[in-house]
Enzyme design. Structure first.
Site, PDB file in Angstrom:
ATOM      1  N   HIS A  11      -1.428  -9.992  10.210  1.00 59.86           N
ATOM      2  CA  HIS A  11      -0.189 -10.452   9.998  1.00 59.86           C
ATOM      3  C   HIS A  11      -0.372 -11.702  10.740  1.00 59.86           C
ATOM      4  O   HIS A  11      -0.598 -11.516  11.854  1.00 59.86           O
ATOM      5  CB  HIS A  11       0.764  -9.525  10.487  1.00 59.86           C
ATOM      6  CG  HIS A  11       2.295 -10.078  10.149  1.00 59.86           C
ATOM      7  ND1 HIS A  11       2.587 -10.184   8.804  1.00 59.86           N
ATOM      8  CD2 HIS A  11       3.065 -10.749  10.974  1.00 59.86           C
ATOM      9  CE1 HIS A  11       3.819 -10.568   8.795  1.00 59.86           C
ATOM     10  NE2 HIS A  11       4.061 -11.263  10.092  1.00 59.86           N
ATOM     11  N   ILE A  61       0.767  -1.149   0.004  1.00 53.65           N
ATOM     12  CA  ILE A  61      -0.108  -0.107   0.044  1.00 53.65           C
ATOM     13  C   ILE A  61       1.113   1.289   0.016  1.00 53.65           C
ATOM     14  O   ILE A  61       1.671   1.388   0.935  1.00 53.65           O
ATOM     15  CB  ILE A  61      -0.732  -0.104   1.251  1.00 53.65           C
ATOM     16  CG1 ILE A  61      -1.734  -1.450   1.249  1.00 53.65           C
ATOM     17  CG2 ILE A  61      -1.800   1.201   1.182  1.00 53.65           C
ATOM     18  CD1 ILE A  61      -2.752  -1.674   0.008  1.00 53.65           C
TER      19      ILE A  61
HETATM   20  C1  GRF Z   1      -3.456 -15.296   5.909  1.00 58.82           C
HETATM   21  O1  GRF Z   1      -2.521 -16.214   6.397  1.00 58.82           O
HETATM   22  C2  GRF Z   1      -2.775 -13.701   6.424  1.00 58.82           C
HETATM   23  O2  GRF Z   1      -2.296 -13.844   7.740  1.00 58.82           O
HETATM   24  C3  GRF Z   1      -1.776 -13.443   5.443  1.00 58.82           C
HETATM   25  O3  GRF Z   1      -2.536 -13.839   4.030  1.00 58.82           O
HETATM   26  C4  GRF Z   1      -3.281 -14.892   4.338  1.00 58.82           C
HETATM   27  C5  GRF Z   1      -4.478 -14.616   3.735  1.00 58.82           C
HETATM   28  O4  GRF Z   1      -5.301 -15.557   3.649  1.00 58.82           O
HETATM   29  N1  GRF Z   1      -1.838 -11.972   5.433  1.00 58.82           N
HETATM   30  P1  GRF Z   1      -6.630 -15.626   2.977  1.00 58.82           P
HETATM   31  O5  GRF Z   1      -6.483 -15.033   1.543  1.00 58.82           O
HETATM   32  O6  GRF Z   1      -7.478 -14.753   3.958  1.00 58.82           O
HETATM   33  O7  GRF Z   1      -7.319 -16.911   3.145  1.00 58.82           O
END
Ligand code: GRF
Length: 210
Positions: A109, A93
């Site tokens: 995260h 971003i």
């Molecule tokens: C998740 O593990 C999140 O922590 C990280 O990216 C992944 C996204 O998974 N930022 P999803 O697309 O929500 O299934």
């Protein structure tokens, strides 16, 4: 509260948000847009099934990154959400968007920030690092986005113990199921109901009990 959700992959966090809105666990909130940089993201299918408008623009569609950044900013300003939710969004971003939406962008995260975060720490890599470091606990963090990488004020965190037989994949799955899909909806509901206050780098939550 109108939220725009930005996704790049499977969309399980988006699905958790949709399900928690439908069940009433998230109140005063509607998803006004799901954006992705990736036209193949299954998250877009989840949005369409839920009747949520979707849009896709990719940096690859632009000669210059600056032009993509301006197009993304314009898209978000046209929609003008109260909150932007990064739910597995792999697009960096740009500062111009962070500055246009101060303390109105949150991110999930998959570690307990400040551990295993920052440049290069995303997706399965986060869990590989946690296991190879021999950490006993990891988890997930929801934080406000500032101009750094995973450096904004922390809203919620949830720990998940690392098992000695964990692989990065088994740890990732458990952190998503036990932490991410719980604290992201909770953070949205808290913000939607004005229960979150930022003071410098700290966040205070009305009536918070861990
Ligand atoms: C998740 O593990 C999140 O922590 C990280 O990216 C992944 C996204 O998974 N930022 P999803 O697309 O929500 O299934």
């Amino acid at each position: 509260m109108r939220i725009a959700v930005m996704v790049s992959g499977g969309g399980t966090n988006l699905q958790a948000i949709i399900d928690n809105i439908n069940s009433g666990k998230i109140t005063n909130t509607e998803i006004c847009l799901v954006y992705s940089n990736n036209s193949n993201a299954y998250a877009l299918e989840r949005a369409k099934k839920a009747g949520i408008p979707t849009t896709v623009i990719s940096p690859r569609d632009y000669e210059q990154r600056e032009d993509f950044n301006k197009a993304l900013l314009q898209l978000l300003q046209d929609v003008n959400p109260d909150l932007i939710v990064l739910a597995g969004c792999l697009v960096v971003i740009p500062e111009m968007i962070v500055e246009a939406f101060p303390n109105r962008i949150i991110n999930i995260h998959p570690s307990l920030i400040p551990s295993f975060c920052g440049q290069g720490y995303y997706g399965i890599k986060v869990h590989e690092k946690a296991i190879s470091r021999g950490a006993r606990v990891s988890g997930a963090t929801v934080h406000f986005v500032d101009t750094g990488t995973d450096t904004g004020p922390i809203i919620l965190q949830k720990p998940v113990m690392i098992r000695e037989d964990d692989t990065p994949e088994t740890l990732q799955k458990r952190i998503m199921e036990e932490a991410e899909w719980k604290i992201m909806p909770m953070a949205i509901d808290l913000i939607a109901n004005n229960k979150v206050r930022i003071e410098g780098q700290r966040v205070f939550i009305d009536g918070y009990e861990d």
